[in-house]
Design a protein around this motif. Structure first.
Motif, PDB file in Angstrom:
ATOM      1  N   GLY A  52       0.360 -14.372  17.748  1.00 48.50           N
ATOM      2  CA  GLY A  52      -0.415 -13.301  18.369  1.00 48.50           C
ATOM      3  C   GLY A  52       0.405 -12.528  19.389  1.00 48.50           C
ATOM      4  N   VAL A  55       2.982 -10.179  17.855  1.00 47.60           N
ATOM      5  CA  VAL A  55       2.408  -8.942  17.318  1.00 47.60           C
ATOM      6  C   VAL A  55       1.987  -8.015  18.446  1.00 47.60           C
ATOM      7  CG1 VAL A  55       0.472  -7.985  16.020  1.00 47.60           C
ATOM      8  CG2 VAL A  55       1.699  -9.964  15.138  1.00 47.60           C
ATOM      9  N   LYS A  56       1.480  -8.621  19.498  1.00 49.85           N
ATOM     10  CA  LYS A  56       1.089  -7.840  20.665  1.00 49.85           C
ATOM     11  C   LYS A  56       2.299  -7.085  21.215  1.00 49.85           C
ATOM     12  CE  LYS A  56      -1.751  -8.982  24.621  1.00 49.85           C
ATOM     13  NZ  LYS A  56      -2.521 -10.169  25.029  1.00 49.85           N
ATOM     14  N   ARG A  59       3.297  -4.288  18.924  1.00 51.07           N
ATOM     15  CA  ARG A  59       2.410  -3.139  19.069  1.00 51.07           C
ATOM     16  C   ARG A  59       2.793  -2.275  20.270  1.00 51.07           C
ATOM     17  NH1 ARG A  59      -3.977  -4.456  17.799  1.00 51.07           N
ATOM     18  NH2 ARG A  59      -3.922  -3.629  15.701  1.00 51.07           N
ATOM     19  N   VAL A  69      -3.618  -4.461  11.741  1.00 49.51           N
ATOM     20  CA  VAL A  69      -3.680  -5.913  11.843  1.00 49.51           C
ATOM     21  C   VAL A  69      -4.944  -6.413  11.156  1.00 49.51           C
ATOM     22  CG1 VAL A  69      -3.888  -7.854  13.421  1.00 49.51           C
ATOM     23  CG2 VAL A  69      -2.388  -5.943  14.001  1.00 49.51           C
ATOM     24  N   LYS A  70      -4.772  -7.309  10.212  1.00 46.76           N
ATOM     25  CA  LYS A  70      -5.915  -7.947   9.567  1.00 46.76           C
ATOM     26  C   LYS A  70      -5.899  -9.415   9.968  1.00 46.76           C
ATOM     27  CE  LYS A  70      -8.696  -7.586   6.991  1.00 46.76           C
ATOM     28  NZ  LYS A  70     -10.116  -7.491   7.392  1.00 46.76           N
ATOM     29  N   ALA A  71      -6.997  -9.892  10.488  1.00 49.79           N
ATOM     30  CA  ALA A  71      -7.046 -11.295  10.899  1.00 49.79           C
ATOM     31  C   ALA A  71      -8.296 -11.917  10.316  1.00 49.79           C
ATOM     32  CB  ALA A  71      -7.069 -11.389  12.419  1.00 49.79           C
ATOM     33  N   PHE A 101      -2.765 -12.014   9.423  1.00 50.64           N
ATOM     34  CA  PHE A 101      -2.740 -13.339  10.050  1.00 50.64           C
ATOM     35  C   PHE A 101      -3.340 -14.364   9.102  1.00 50.64           C
ATOM     36  CE2 PHE A 101      -2.263 -10.972  14.032  1.00 50.64           C
ATOM     37  CZ  PHE A 101      -1.324 -11.754  14.655  1.00 50.64           C
ATOM     38  N   HIS A 170     -11.146 -20.926  21.922  1.00 47.61           N
ATOM     39  CA  HIS A 170     -11.857 -20.797  20.642  1.00 47.61           C
ATOM     40  C   HIS A 170     -10.921 -20.423  19.510  1.00 47.61           C
ATOM     41  CE1 HIS A 170     -11.599 -16.650  21.838  1.00 47.61           C
ATOM     42  NE2 HIS A 170     -12.006 -16.279  20.665  1.00 47.61           N
ATOM     43  N   TRP A 171      -9.815 -19.737  19.835  1.00 42.61           N
ATOM     44  CA  TRP A 171      -8.861 -19.411  18.786  1.00 42.61           C
ATOM     45  C   TRP A 171      -8.304 -20.637  18.105  1.00 42.61           C
ATOM     46  CZ3 TRP A 171      -8.535 -15.466  16.121  1.00 42.61           C
ATOM     47  CH2 TRP A 171      -8.868 -14.240  16.662  1.00 42.61           C
TER      48      TRP A 171
ATOM     49  N   PRO B 305      -4.276 -10.157  19.406  1.00 43.36           N
ATOM     50  CA  PRO B 305      -4.389  -9.034  18.450  1.00 43.36           C
ATOM     51  C   PRO B 305      -5.397  -9.305  17.341  1.00 43.36           C
ATOM     52  CG  PRO B 305      -2.079  -9.682  18.729  1.00 43.36           C
ATOM     53  CD  PRO B 305      -2.900 -10.635  19.535  1.00 43.36           C
ATOM     54  N   ARG B 306      -5.770 -10.544  17.168  1.00 43.58           N
ATOM     55  CA  ARG B 306      -6.736 -10.857  16.119  1.00 43.58           C
ATOM     56  C   ARG B 306      -8.169 -10.633  16.561  1.00 43.58           C
ATOM     57  NH1 ARG B 306      -3.649 -16.444  15.171  1.00 43.58           N
ATOM     58  NH2 ARG B 306      -3.117 -15.912  17.312  1.00 43.58           N
ATOM     59  N   GLU B 307      -8.349 -10.356  17.853  1.00 41.81           N
ATOM     60  CA  GLU B 307      -9.717 -10.223  18.352  1.00 41.81           C
ATOM     61  C   GLU B 307     -10.243  -8.796  18.320  1.00 41.81           C
ATOM     62  OE1 GLU B 307     -10.794 -13.346  21.644  1.00 41.81           O
ATOM     63  OE2 GLU B 307      -8.837 -12.512  22.125  1.00 41.81           O
ATOM     64  N   TYR B 308      -9.385  -7.837  18.081  1.00 40.44           N
ATOM     65  CA  TYR B 308      -9.845  -6.448  18.159  1.00 40.44           C
ATOM     66  C   TYR B 308      -9.154  -5.624  17.084  1.00 40.44           C
ATOM     67  CZ  TYR B 308      -5.313  -5.901  20.384  1.00 40.44           C
ATOM     68  OH  TYR B 308      -3.961  -5.908  20.632  1.00 40.44           O
ATOM     69  N   GLU B 309      -9.672  -4.446  16.896  1.00 38.69           N
ATOM     70  CA  GLU B 309      -9.030  -3.506  15.984  1.00 38.69           C
ATOM     71  C   GLU B 309      -8.957  -2.148  16.679  1.00 38.69           C
ATOM     72  OE1 GLU B 309      -8.686  -2.729  11.288  1.00 38.69           O
ATOM     73  OE2 GLU B 309     -10.325  -3.953  12.049  1.00 38.69           O
ATOM     74  N   GLU B 337     -14.226  -5.630  13.438  1.00 36.92           N
ATOM     75  CA  GLU B 337     -14.140  -6.854  14.220  1.00 36.92           C
ATOM     76  C   GLU B 337     -15.140  -6.729  15.358  1.00 36.92           C
ATOM     77  OE1 GLU B 337     -11.823  -9.147  13.217  1.00 36.92           O
ATOM     78  OE2 GLU B 337     -11.478  -7.719  11.603  1.00 36.92           O
TER      79      GLU B 337
END
Lengths: 472, 472
Positions: A52, A55-56, A59, A69-71, A101, A170-171, B305-309, B337
Motif C-alpha cells: 500500500g 503505491v501511495k 501516486r 487502483v483496483k483493490a 491488489f 482491519h486491513w 490506497p485500497r480504501e479509496y478511489e 469504494e
C-alpha cells in the motif's frame, strides 16, 4: 527459468518523479499508435511489507489521473468461473496503468490455503500455468503484465504487527490469514515460490528502497514501448477448403415435415438448456445471408426472451478497440445470462480482421491459440460452447441478396458492404478453412451446416446444439 | 391526471414490421444528431399476461440487433442504494432501445408486498414520485421512458395457470408471488394502480391485440424524435458573485503549525471515514491550479490506497457522451469504494459545459435540479456528499501557472488550455455563483475554501469534511 532480478539504486527523488511522469505521458500518448500498450501491475506479498505504501508513494510521484487502483479482497477460485472473469473488466485500456491488489494469484493463494479443501500441488501448478498463458496472451495483445511480490521476513513481520495502529488493523484481517502463525507463514512462502519465478521480489524491510525500486521497476516497464511486430517468420500453411464449404449440400426438406420436426426439436432444445446446469454459449459465423438470424429465431422459439441474450457483433467501439480483441467478449460473457447467443463472434479476428487486414498476420496467426485457450477456460468453467458455421453457396447468396433488396421489410438486411464482402468470397473461404482446422477442438468443435435449404439448415442447427448438450 | 390511453387497431403485420424497422433505423441514425434519443421500455404486469410473448413478437418484427432485453428478478429496495443504481448502467445509449423486464417498479412491488415489512402507503407514494422525477430527468436528457402494464383478469389468469406447460413453470415462481391467491392478486392490482396512471395498459386477453398494440405503442414513440430545444423562456437570474470568490481570504499559516494540525486532522479524517457506516463522496471543483491535487493528497494521507478511489474527470468519452451527462457518474458511484473522490465532477454541466456552450441554456439551466435530485438520492442511501470549491485569486493563479511551467516535474500540469480557460475567468465565476446559489442544499452544502495560502486551504478542506461527517 527464474527471472533475472533487476538491480536498482536509490536515485534523486525529484528526478525520478520527472522521469516517471515523462514515461507515463509517453505511454499515454501511445494510445492509438503502432507502439501503444498498457501496463497491468499485479501486487501480492506478505502482509505489512508495504504494498500500500509503495503505491501511495508512486501516486505522489506520477500523475495519479492515469493510474487506476483496483483493490479486491481475495476470492476463492471456483469451477464455474475462469480465474480471469472477475478481473477482465479492469484490464487497462491503451495508455493506462492499472494496479491490482487483489488478483488471480491472491485468489489462488487463498484457495490453496483454504482449510477445508486445500488445492493439491498438481492443480495449483496447473492454475499457475494457465495464468501465465493468459498473461502471455495479454502481452501479445499489448497489455504488459508486471508482477511484484512484496516480501518480509518472519521477524520483521512480527515486529510490525506489534507496532500496528489499531485503526488500520482491519486491513490485516482481510486476507483471512493469521500472520502470527509461523506455520501458516511458511506454508504461504512455500506456495508462492511455486509461482514467483517470473516476479520481481521486493524486500519490504527498507522503506526507501521498497518505494524506489518499485517505482523504478515500473519506470523501466513504461519506457519499453513495443514496436507492434506484424511480420511473421515462415510460410503460412493454408488449410484445404472443405468440400462442405465449396459445395454445401442441397437436400430439400418438405415444409410439413420441417414444421413437425422443428416443433419437436425446439421444445427439446428449450428443455435441455433449461435443465442443464451448465451455461450455453452459441456462436454463429458464416457468410452474409447464410441465415444466422433465422436459425437464432428457431433456437429461441420456445424460450422466454428473459432466458437468453443475443449479441450482434459489429466493428468494435473505439474504447473496445483499445483493449485486447477478446476483451469485449470477456465482458459480455461475464454478465451473461444462462443462454448467450452470438451473431458473429470473436472469430472476427481470424475472419474479417484477417481478410480486411485490420489485424496483422502475426496477430491473426496468434489468435487461434488464444481463442482455443479462451474457449477451454469457458469449457472448464461449466460453459458449453457451440460453434456453428452456416455454409451457403455463392449462387444462393446472390439470390438472397436480390430478394432482400426487393422485399421492403428485409431491405435493412442488405447494404453495399455486403456486396463488397461478396467480392472477397474466396478469401473468406480460405480464412474459414484455416479456422476450422485450428479451432475445432474436442471441447468446442465446429459444426458446418449447409444452408441453401433453410428448412434443413435450421433443423441441423438444432441438432448440433442438442448433440453438444448430449441431449440428442 | 390519468394518462390518455392511446387507441390502436389491428394492422397488416407485414406493413407494421416495415414501419417498425424504418422507425428503428431513423432512431438509430439519430445518434450524435440534434434529434437523437433513446427508448427505455419498462414492462411490468400480471403473470402470464404475455409480456414475454409480446417482446418475442416484437423481436421478430424489428431488427433485433438494436433491441436489448434486460431481465432481472425483482430485488428489494434498500435504504443503502437508490432505486436506479442497479439499473443505471443499462440506460440505453442514443439510438438504442432497451427493454427492462425487471425495473424499479417491479422492485417497488415486491418491496411493498414483502410479508415481514410491507411499505406503508406514504413511503410507496414517495418512491413513485421519486421514480417519476428520475424518468422526467431521463426524458429531458433524451431517454424516453415508456411504461407498459400487461394486465390480465383473475379469471383468465387462473385458466392460464391451469394450462401452463410444466417446463415453463419456473418463470412463474420468480416473482415470489402466489398467483393462485385471490387476495394477493387484488392487493397487487390496488398497489399498481397507485402508479400506473401514466402507463399504457395492455389487456393480455387477446394475443394478437396484445402484441400489435404493444408494437404500435413503441412505434409511436420511436417516430417521435425530439428537436432538442435549446431556447429558454424568461431571463436568467444571475446570482451575485460571493465575496469569497472575488477576494479569497489571504491569512497565512506558519509551516510548523500547519504540520502539527495536518497530522491531527488527517488522522481524524481517516478514522472517521473508516468507522462511519456511510459511504463518502468528496467532490472537488475550482479554477485550474487552485490546489485540488494537493488537497486530495492530504485527505488520503492516512488512508491505504485500497480504501479509496480517485476519479479525475475530463471530457466524456464518445460512448459516455451518448448518454445523459450524469450516466458516467452513476456508473462510477455504483462500483465505488467506500470513499470516492472526484477531481472535477458532474458540475461540469453547469461550469465548463455552460461556459464553453457544450450544453444549451435549456440544458444547463435544467441541470441544477437534476443534480440536486441526484445528490438527494445519494444522501438518502447513506452516502455523504462533500462538495468543495477551491477559490483562488486571479493573481495567485498566474503565479502558479508560471511556477508550473518552470518546474520540470510539474510541467505536465499546465497546458495551453489552462491559459485559455483563464481568459474566461469572469464567466466561470458567474457560473460558480449560480451553482452555489442553486445547489447548496442542506443535505449537500458547498464549502468554499480560500486557497491562495495552500496550508490554510488544506486544513480547511479537512475541516469541511469532518464537519459533514459530524466528527468535528
Amino acid at each position: 527459468m527464474s527471472k533475472q532480478q533487476p538491480k536498482f539504486e536509490i536515485r534523486d527523488k525529484e528526478q525520478l518523479s520527472v522521469d516517471l511522469i515523462e514515461a507515463q505521458y509517453a505511454l499515454k500518448d501511445s494510445r492509438g499508435k503502432p507502439n501503444a500498450k498498457s501496463t497491468l501491475i499485479l501486487m501480492s506479498g506478505i502482509e505489512l511489507a508495504g504494498k500500500g505504501e509503495a503505491v501511495k508513494q508512486l501516486r505522489e510521484w506520477l500523475d495519479p489521473r492515469y493510474l487506476r487502483v483496483k483493490a479486491d479482497a481475495p476470492r476463492m477460485l471456483t469451477d464455474t468461473e475462469a480465474f480471469w472473469q472477475f478481473y477482465s473488466e479492469f484490464i487497462p485500456t491503451e495508455g493506462q496503468i492499472v494496479v491490482m491488489f487483489g488478483n488471480w494469484y491472491s485468489d489462488l493463494l487463498v484457495t490453496a490455503t483454504h482449510v477445508a479443501e486445500p488445492l493439491d500441488e498438481a492443480r495449483f501448478d496447473a492454475y499457475v500455468e494457465n495464468m501465465r498463458s493468459f498473461e502471455q496472451d495479454l502481452k501479445n495483445n499489448y497489455v504488459d503484465v508486471i508482477k511484484v511480490w512484496f516480501d518480509l521476513s518472519w521477524k520483521s513481520l512480527q515486529k510490525r504487527l506489534d507496532k500496528i495502529d489499531p485503526s488500520e488493523q482491519h486491513w490485516h484481517k482481510l486476507h483471512g490469514l493469521d500472520w502470527r502463525n509461523k506455520k501458516q507463514y511458511d506454508t504461504l512462502q512455500n506456495l508462492r515460490r511455486r509461482f514467483t519465478d517470473d516476479w520481481y521480489i521486493i524486500d519490504g524491510e527498507d522503506e526507501t528502497q521498497r518505494d524506489q525500486f518499485f517505482a523504478q521497476y515500473l519506470l523501466q516497464n513504461m519506457r519499453d514501448l513495443p514496436e507492434h511486430e506484424s511480420e511473421v517468420k515462415g510460410k503460412w500453411q493454408q488449410a484445404k477448403i472443405p468440400e462442405s464449404l465449396l459445395k454445401p449440400a442441397q437436400e430439400k426438406l418438405d415444409k410439413a415435415e420441417y414444421k413437425k420436426e422443428l416443433d419437436k426439436l425446439s421444445k427439446r432444445i428449450a428443455d435441455s438448456m433449461r435443465f442443464d446446469k451448465r451455461n450455453v454459449v452459441i456462436a454463429f459465423e458464416g457468410m452474409d445471408a447464410a441465415g444466422k438470424g433465422g436459425a437464432i429465431k428457431r433456437i429461441v422459439k420456445n424460450l422466454d426472451p428473459r432466458e437468453y441474450e443475443i449479441h450482434c457483433i459489429g466493428a468494435p467501439e473505439r474504447f473496445e478497440a483499445r483493449h485486447p480483441y477478446l476483451w469485449r467478449f470477456w465482458n459480455r460473457i461475464n454478465e451473461a445470462e444462462k443462454i448467450t447467443i452470438f451473431d458473429r463472434t470473436w472469430y472476427g479476428r481470424v475472419l474479417v480482421e484477417r481478410v480486411e487486414e485490420f489485424a496483422s498476420p502475426l496477430e491473426w496467426q496468434r489468435a487461434y491459440d488464444e481463442i482455443n485457450r479462451f474457449e477451454k477456460d469457458l469449457f472448464d468453467s461449466q460453459t458449453i460452447v457451440v460453434k456453428i458455421w452456416l455454409a451457403i453457396s455463392k449462387d444462393e447468396q446472390e439470390q438472397r441478396f436480390k430478394a432482400r433488396e426487393e422485399t421492403p421489410h428485409k431491405r435493412f438486411k442488405i447494404t453495399a458492404e455486403d456486396w463488397r464482402n461478396r467480392d472477397k468470397w474466396d478469401d473468406y473461404l480460405k480464412a474459414a478453412a484455416d479456422m476450422f482446422e485450428r479451432t475445432s477442438t474436442e471441447y468446442a468443435p465446429w459444426h458446418i451446416v449447409a444452408t441453401d435449404d433453410k428448412y434443413t439448415a435450421r433443423l441441423e442447427v438444432l441438432r448440433a446444439i442438442l448433440k453438444q448438450l448430449k441431449a440428442d
